[in-house]
Design an enzyme around this catalytic site. Structure first.
Site, PDB file in Angstrom:
ATOM      1  N   TRP A  76     -27.749 -11.611 -23.273  1.00 20.92           N
ATOM      2  CA  TRP A  76     -28.258 -12.187 -22.030  1.00 20.92           C
ATOM      3  C   TRP A  76     -29.125 -11.084 -21.455  1.00 20.92           C
ATOM      4  O   TRP A  76     -28.619 -10.048 -20.997  1.00 20.92           O
ATOM      5  CB  TRP A  76     -27.112 -12.547 -21.092  1.00 20.92           C
ATOM      6  CG  TRP A  76     -27.570 -13.281 -19.871  1.00 20.92           C
ATOM      7  CD1 TRP A  76     -27.860 -14.608 -19.783  1.00 20.92           C
ATOM      8  CD2 TRP A  76     -27.778 -12.742 -18.566  1.00 20.92           C
ATOM      9  NE1 TRP A  76     -28.249 -14.920 -18.502  1.00 20.92           N
ATOM     10  CE2 TRP A  76     -28.209 -13.793 -17.734  1.00 20.92           C
ATOM     11  CE3 TRP A  76     -27.655 -11.475 -18.016  1.00 20.92           C
ATOM     12  CZ2 TRP A  76     -28.513 -13.620 -16.384  1.00 20.92           C
ATOM     13  CZ3 TRP A  76     -27.961 -11.292 -16.671  1.00 20.92           C
ATOM     14  CH2 TRP A  76     -28.375 -12.362 -15.875  1.00 20.92           C
ATOM     15  N   GLU A 475     -28.532 -26.641 -12.359  1.00 26.29           N
ATOM     16  CA  GLU A 475     -28.400 -25.651 -13.423  1.00 26.29           C
ATOM     17  C   GLU A 475     -28.556 -26.253 -14.822  1.00 26.29           C
ATOM     18  O   GLU A 475     -28.913 -25.536 -15.749  1.00 26.29           O
ATOM     19  CB  GLU A 475     -27.117 -24.840 -13.296  1.00 26.29           C
ATOM     20  CG  GLU A 475     -25.837 -25.598 -13.480  1.00 26.29           C
ATOM     21  CD  GLU A 475     -24.603 -24.727 -13.243  1.00 26.29           C
ATOM     22  OE1 GLU A 475     -24.657 -23.522 -13.428  1.00 26.29           O
ATOM     23  OE2 GLU A 475     -23.563 -25.303 -12.871  1.00 26.29           O
ATOM     24  N   HIS A 491     -31.487 -29.900  11.901  1.00 25.45           N
ATOM     25  CA  HIS A 491     -31.915 -28.535  12.246  1.00 25.45           C
ATOM     26  C   HIS A 491     -32.989 -28.029  11.286  1.00 25.45           C
ATOM     27  O   HIS A 491     -33.235 -26.827  11.237  1.00 25.45           O
ATOM     28  CB  HIS A 491     -30.699 -27.598  12.264  1.00 25.45           C
ATOM     29  CG  HIS A 491     -29.652 -28.030  13.241  1.00 25.45           C
ATOM     30  ND1 HIS A 491     -29.874 -28.021  14.599  1.00 25.45           N
ATOM     31  CD2 HIS A 491     -28.411 -28.540  13.067  1.00 25.45           C
ATOM     32  CE1 HIS A 491     -28.790 -28.486  15.222  1.00 25.45           C
ATOM     33  NE2 HIS A 491     -27.895 -28.821  14.304  1.00 25.45           N
TER      34      HIS A 491
HETATM   35  C1  F6R Z   1     -21.518 -23.018 -12.577  1.00 22.27           C
HETATM   36  C2  F6R Z   1     -20.778 -21.904 -13.113  1.00 22.27           C
HETATM   37  C3  F6R Z   1     -20.845 -20.592 -12.418  1.00 22.27           C
HETATM   38  C4  F6R Z   1     -19.455 -19.948 -12.410  1.00 22.27           C
HETATM   39  C5  F6R Z   1     -19.540 -18.529 -11.823  1.00 22.27           C
HETATM   40  C6  F6R Z   1     -18.169 -17.881 -11.733  1.00 22.27           C
HETATM   41  O1  F6R Z   1     -21.333 -24.176 -13.321  1.00 22.27           O
HETATM   42  O2  F6R Z   1     -20.125 -22.027 -14.115  1.00 22.27           O
HETATM   43  O3  F6R Z   1     -21.355 -20.707 -11.140  1.00 22.27           O
HETATM   44  O4  F6R Z   1     -18.596 -20.731 -11.657  1.00 22.27           O
HETATM   45  O5  F6R Z   1     -20.370 -17.745 -12.612  1.00 22.27           O
HETATM   46  O6  F6R Z   1     -17.549 -17.829 -12.963  1.00 22.27           O
HETATM   47  P1  F6R Z   1     -16.003 -17.537 -13.101  1.00 22.27           P
HETATM   48  O7  F6R Z   1     -15.257 -18.716 -12.587  1.00 22.27           O
HETATM   49  O8  F6R Z   1     -15.789 -17.293 -14.554  1.00 22.27           O
HETATM   50  O9  F6R Z   1     -15.726 -16.320 -12.270  1.00 22.27           O
END
Ligand code: F6R
Length: 590
Positions: A76, A475, A491
């Site tokens: 990534w 997303e 608002h």
């Molecule tokens: C949205 C999504 C992200 C995760 C976020 C936290 O669909 O998957 O927004 O919710 O990156 O991830 P965790 O729950 O693994 O801490």
């Protein structure tokens, strides 16, 4: 983010295939590029490709490379564009020190400038390559390979996990970023997470902050931050539930959406003692704070409303990345509730570390067993959602909402009522699926697929539902979707509404009902196309998606139509719902 994987053992006929199989479990951590390095008779062969792992597999074209030592990476991108040159593994000037990495080397520019001055030649724009050259610098006649890696790692700023291969050894270190080792029948392993080793071994070596390991064919040696070494003890972590496949569905996302009624049943049958302990921690704390990121954060926001309504209790909430700026309020008797599917989200972990500095107690709600969050916490509740493979969080969101509902009911002295509500909600959700919700959503998706914007409004606890629904849609389908508190329209937001703008309105049978319907009316009179998610049909709706009346558990059912809508919009747009661009399942960088 990024996933790292490595193996040292008895010669494997198809080591390249073995590394690819390991990486396939870690691809959720990033799919900008993938690469492997296989050591054959002291010489490394490196293969990398841009894009998903399947591109690398295609490039290998069925060729198998045998060997005893190998590492792999799914990327990534953080530093340097998504190119083959920047794909891991990276090497030093000699080509003998081979590195894969997860994290960000914050002082990489300074280090790189110094290394260039002393003659090192760089081939990529990454921060990772710096580490390979740094190890090369430290590797003198008097220094062993593990010691050189330790010294190089000591000089890094930021949160990092590095895996370095040279000759017949792998040396790996972690600080802040996840990394575990495994010891199995066929050799020793290193990986970003435990599930990637699920089918290989359950003998896991957990690494503390700043620690490292040396993996050779016969042993795993722990290296403490001060350089002292000792044989690494293994912990048995059973991972029966950890493996997952698509079970006949086209994508993990849709499979996981449909698993949600089952997840609710599992939450409802959680150990009563665990729920009661969590509730008493909240009751006795001098202040309870929730923290989480993304979807998990919206569950936390919903919890603030649930605790107020069900338990008459005030709880504070801040997203993980903002929480450290509010830490001054914490005292040793404060309680921080951190919720995370992966248990590896860096911003959530940083919030927890901030609370620990104040000696506050930590209650973690986490889905992946053995994760970093679990290890940092004083008390742990497992979400029991089962493996969540789709990048979009769905069933772990539902599990968090259900646990928060149970905590609130238990604080109010109504544990049994809470359990009953979750059971009933599970049945109602299952019926919703059986009654053909998906075909209604498919029709709606066809109508909305060419929309540029979708606005979603909710009030009270369903303000969180509106935010979560918008996140799901944007997303995966890349349609711009925004969630708002219904009252905020006037608002400013209402200026965005034009003739035909899709406006989803989340309506529950609660005290916000009349007001949110008035807000829908305001949108309609400006030309908005009103899609109502509601137990009852209302005259203001142009399109009605019927959901059951789940009482105070309304956020658990109201989000489902938007999860499905996100899925079908994404299919209609021709994108892969399990692999949204620029995202990764686990966000292990700040
Ligand atoms: C949205 C999504 C992200 C995760 C976020 C936290 O669909 O998957 O927004 O919710 O990156 O991830 P965790 O729950 O693994 O801490």
């Amino acid at each position: 983010m990024c996933g790292v994987f490595g193996y040292v053992g008895n010669r494997k006929q198809d080591l390249s295939g073995f590394l690819l199989a390991g990486l396939s479990k870690l691809e959720y951590r990033g799919y900008d590029s993938a690469g492997i390095a296989v050591l054959q008779n002291g010489k490394a062969r490196i293969f990398k490709e841009v894009g998903e792992l399947k591109n690398l597999k295609r490039a290998l074209n069925g060729r198998k490379f045998e060997g005893e030592v190998g590492i792999g990476h799914t990327r990534w991108a953080t530093h340097g564009q998504v190119t083959k040159k920047n794909a891991h593994p990276h090497t030093d000037c000699t080509g003998k020190i081979i590195v894969v990495h997860n994290g960000i080397i914050e002082n990489f520019e300074k280090l790189k400038a110094r290394l260039i001055k002393s003659g090192h030649k760089f081939k990529s724009e990454t921060d990772t390559e710096v580490f390979a050259h740094l190890v090369e610098e430290f590797l003198t006649k008097k220094t062993t390979f593990p010691e050189a890696v330790r010294r190089a790692f000591r000089g890094l700023e930021g949160l990092n996990a590095v895996v370095v291969m040279s000759n017949d050894q792998i040396v790996a270190f972690r600080r802040g970023s996840p990394l575990i080792a495994g010891n199995g029948k066929y050799g020793n392993f290193i990986s970003s997470d435990i599930p990637a080793l699920a089918e290989i071994t359950d003998k896991i070596i957990l690494l503390n902050e700043g620690e490292g390991v040396v993996l050779s064919k016969d042993a795993v040696i722990r290296i403490r931050p001060d350089g002292t070494m000792g044989r690494a003890k293994t912990t048995t972590i059973k991972m029966k539930e950890v493996t997952a496949d698509k079970g006949g569905f086209s994508h993990f996302l849709i499979k996981e959406i449909f698993e949600q009624p089952e997840v609710l049943m599992r939450v409802a049958s959680n150990e009563e003692d665990e729920i009661k302990e969590a509730a008493s921690l909240i009751k006795n704390a001098w202040g309870t704070y929730f923290t989480a990121c993304g979807t998990a954060a919206y569950a936390g926001l919903a919890a603030t409303y649930m605790f107020s309504e069900i338990a008459g209790r005030h709880v504070n909430f801040a997203v993980g990345s903002e929480f450290p700026y509010l830490e001054d309020f914490l005292v040793p008797k404060s309680l921080l509730i951190a919720a995370s599917q992966s248990g590896e989200t860096m911003d959530t972990l940083e919030a927890v570390r901030a609370a620990k500095r104040h000696k506050s107690k930590i209650l973690a709600l986490v889905n992946v067993p053995g994760s970093s969050l679990e290890r940092l916490a004083d008390y742990v509740i497992h979400l029991r959602a089962g493996p969540e493979r789709a990048v979009l969080s769905t069933k772990s969101y539902i599990a968090k909402l259900a646990f928060f509902t149970l905590f609130a009911y238990t604080i109010a002295g109504k544990y049994k009522k809470g359990v009953e509500l979750i059971r009933k909600t599970s049945k109602k959700m299952a019926k919703l699926f059986n009654d053909g919700l998906e075909s209604d959503i498919k029709k709606l998706a066809k109508r909305l697929v060419n929309s540029e914007h979708v606005y979603i409004i909710g009030r009270g606890v369903n303000y969180a539902t509106a935010l979560e629904g918008a996140l799901k849609i944007k997303e995966a389908s890349y349609i711009h979707a925004e969630g708002f508190a219904g009252g905020e329209l006037k608002h400013g937001v209402i200026a965005l509404i034009e003739k035909g703008t899709p406006c989803i309105t989340v309506v529950a049978n609660d005290k916000a009902r009349e007001s949110i319907l008035s807000n829908a009316m305001e949108l309609k009179s400006r030309g908005g196309y009103i899609i109502g998610i509601s137990p009852t049909k209302e005259s203001v709706f142009d399109y009605w998606i019927k959901v059951p009346d789940a009482k105070v558990a309304s956020p658990i059912v109201s989000v489902v139509p938007m999860q499905l809508l996100a899925y079908h919009l994404t299919l209609l747009k021709g994108f892969n719902p399990d692999r949204p661009r620029n995202l990764a399942k686990s966000v292990t960088v700040k």
